[in-house]
Design a protein around this motif. Sequence first.
Motif, PDB file in Angstrom:
ATOM      1  N   THR A   1      -1.872  10.023   9.940  1.00  0.00           N
ATOM      2  CA  THR A   1      -1.880   9.898   8.542  1.00  0.00           C
ATOM      3  C   THR A   1      -3.602   9.998   8.208  1.00  0.00           C
ATOM      4  O   THR A   1      -3.739  10.743   7.085  1.00  0.00           O
ATOM      5  CB  THR A   1      -1.391   8.476   7.875  1.00  0.00           C
ATOM      6  N   ALA A   2      -4.123   9.427   8.888  1.00  0.00           N
ATOM      7  CA  ALA A   2      -5.637   9.291   8.670  1.00  0.00           C
ATOM      8  C   ALA A   2      -6.417  10.959   8.714  1.00  0.00           C
ATOM      9  O   ALA A   2      -7.070  11.296   8.033  1.00  0.00           O
ATOM     10  CB  ALA A   2      -6.419   8.529   9.506  1.00  0.00           C
TER      11      ALA A   2
ATOM     12  N   ILE B   1      -6.196   1.137   7.883  1.00  0.00           N
ATOM     13  CA  ILE B   1      -7.064   0.086   8.609  1.00  0.00           C
ATOM     14  C   ILE B   1      -5.844  -1.199   8.826  1.00  0.00           C
ATOM     15  O   ILE B   1      -6.009  -1.701   9.928  1.00  0.00           O
ATOM     16  CB  ILE B   1      -8.053  -0.675   7.664  1.00  0.00           C
ATOM     17  N   ARG B   2      -4.961  -1.133   7.855  1.00  0.00           N
ATOM     18  CA  ARG B   2      -3.709  -2.300   8.066  1.00  0.00           C
ATOM     19  C   ARG B   2      -2.847  -1.825   9.103  1.00  0.00           C
ATOM     20  O   ARG B   2      -2.339  -2.323   9.981  1.00  0.00           O
ATOM     21  CB  ARG B   2      -3.128  -2.526   6.830  1.00  0.00           C
TER      22      ARG B   2
ATOM     23  N   LEU C   1      -8.814   6.823  -2.349  1.00  0.00           N
ATOM     24  CA  LEU C   1      -9.437   6.999  -1.094  1.00  0.00           C
ATOM     25  C   LEU C   1      -9.229   5.636  -0.428  1.00  0.00           C
ATOM     26  O   LEU C   1      -9.147   5.436   0.724  1.00  0.00           O
ATOM     27  CB  LEU C   1     -10.571   7.638  -1.070  1.00  0.00           C
ATOM     28  N   VAL C   2      -9.817   4.539  -1.355  1.00  0.00           N
ATOM     29  CA  VAL C   2      -9.897   3.014  -0.661  1.00  0.00           C
ATOM     30  C   VAL C   2      -8.340   2.907  -0.279  1.00  0.00           C
ATOM     31  O   VAL C   2      -8.275   1.961   0.747  1.00  0.00           O
ATOM     32  CB  VAL C   2     -10.490   2.180  -1.733  1.00  0.00           C
ATOM     33  N   LEU C   3      -7.441   3.235  -1.121  1.00  0.00           N
ATOM     34  CA  LEU C   3      -6.043   2.625  -0.894  1.00  0.00           C
ATOM     35  C   LEU C   3      -5.559   3.284   0.548  1.00  0.00           C
ATOM     36  O   LEU C   3      -4.954   2.577   1.483  1.00  0.00           O
ATOM     37  CB  LEU C   3      -4.963   3.199  -2.083  1.00  0.00           C
ATOM     38  N   PHE C   4      -6.016   4.741   0.691  1.00  0.00           N
ATOM     39  CA  PHE C   4      -5.713   5.305   1.912  1.00  0.00           C
ATOM     40  C   PHE C   4      -6.263   4.732   3.257  1.00  0.00           C
ATOM     41  O   PHE C   4      -5.733   4.449   4.135  1.00  0.00           O
ATOM     42  CB  PHE C   4      -6.126   6.992   1.874  1.00  0.00           C
TER      43      PHE C   4
ATOM     44  N   LEU D   1       0.801  -1.188   0.052  1.00  0.00           N
ATOM     45  CA  LEU D   1      -0.093  -0.098   0.192  1.00  0.00           C
ATOM     46  C   LEU D   1       0.870   1.259  -0.057  1.00  0.00           C
ATOM     47  O   LEU D   1       0.514   2.266  -0.526  1.00  0.00           O
ATOM     48  CB  LEU D   1      -0.872   0.012   1.335  1.00  0.00           C
ATOM     49  N   VAL D   2       1.837   1.304   0.773  1.00  0.00           N
ATOM     50  CA  VAL D   2       2.969   2.225   0.983  1.00  0.00           C
ATOM     51  C   VAL D   2       3.578   2.571  -0.727  1.00  0.00           C
ATOM     52  O   VAL D   2       3.456   3.817  -1.104  1.00  0.00           O
ATOM     53  CB  VAL D   2       3.897   2.284   1.830  1.00  0.00           C
TER      54      VAL D   2
END
Length: 398
Positions: free
Chosen positions: A343-344, A318-319, A310-313, A17-18
């Motif tokens: 970050t969120a 969540i992870r 946005l889903v990736l963020f 994801l990063v």
Amino acid sequence: MEEQLARGPVDLPFVMLVLLLTGIGVVMVFSASYASAMYDSKVAKNDPTYYFVRQALFGLAGLAVMYLVSKLNYQAFRWMSIFILIGSIVLLVLVLMPGLGQERNGAQRWIKLPLIPQFQPSEVAKLGVIMYFAARLCKRNTEKPKRINPRSLWSGPITWLEQVGFFELIPYGLILLLVVILMKFEPHMSGTILILAGGAAVLFAAGIKLYWCFLGGGVAAVGLWFIITSTNYMTERIALWRDPWNDGMNGLGKGFQTIQSLYAVGSGGLLGLGLGKSRQKFLYLPEPENDYIFAIVCEELGLIGACVILVLFALLVIRGYWIAIHARDRFGALLVVGITTLTAVQVFLNIAVVTNLIPVTGISLPFFSYGGTALIIQLVEMGIVLSVSRQIPAPKQG
């Protein structure tokens, strides 16, 4: 014999994801900055790839640093936290000094030191507060309560304050108050909000009683409102947020950037105009590669593309919390909660500004907005999360 800490592999979903967000962010910086760099003869020297090349190099350097940080035993951050916090406070003082602090648009938030690129000390302060709070709060359950002489006149009130956790909060409150005061002089409202959010997240996760969280949130809200109403530039931003068209229809108005951002978001439609085909980046939307890069994302990739990002963020956040829940110890859990929450909140506030949901705050979009030192520090934070993930205990067999 003391048990050796496990040194397993990093959390692969978090790494992917990063890498995805960093890669997409660098591509979007290229697309968003192409026109403005081509017409900029002072900084970019009319080189359309100026911002892209620099961001790509900083991204590669940041990923390398992230890897190195992830290899460290995160327990070392316990003793490092006090030095990072003190260093960040010193930098917040130095940025206010003439000759060191660099002023832009009426705010003195940047500092230029010898042999070091220009950066914002608030970026270091965010991490310093989270690390120090996590290092202290992870031991709160092992600390013995202070004994008060029962014959003392103040034994009753002091015992009650000790029981409700008042004395425990004093050092954290003083640190946050000092940072807020220093940020007020810059002024830097967005950085203040993020530092308060990161510190509050660690305090909440450490088990501070809820009524202190609500009381602290109320005090912070009142304080921020006082800062807003007593600071001319924030008062102007509130007025522009309420009606950007009142001072933005011509190219010189202060609401012009907000209006062009809304045009960019709205003109993208469902599927967007296509990567690289934005119209607003051609000198309509000021500095589209910085805080308003998400407007270009919406224009070029459309609603679907913006939702994918946005889903990736969301998956990253969540992870991150999943890693915190499964962390080996309390210190690692608090560390990851603080970084993930930071970050969120930063993602939410940036997108809220771009869509004019809240007044302009100057908050960048992690992994996307142009800025070398900010990107490197963000990736250092991701490296800390990965360092914690390396020591997650393996599930028991059978």
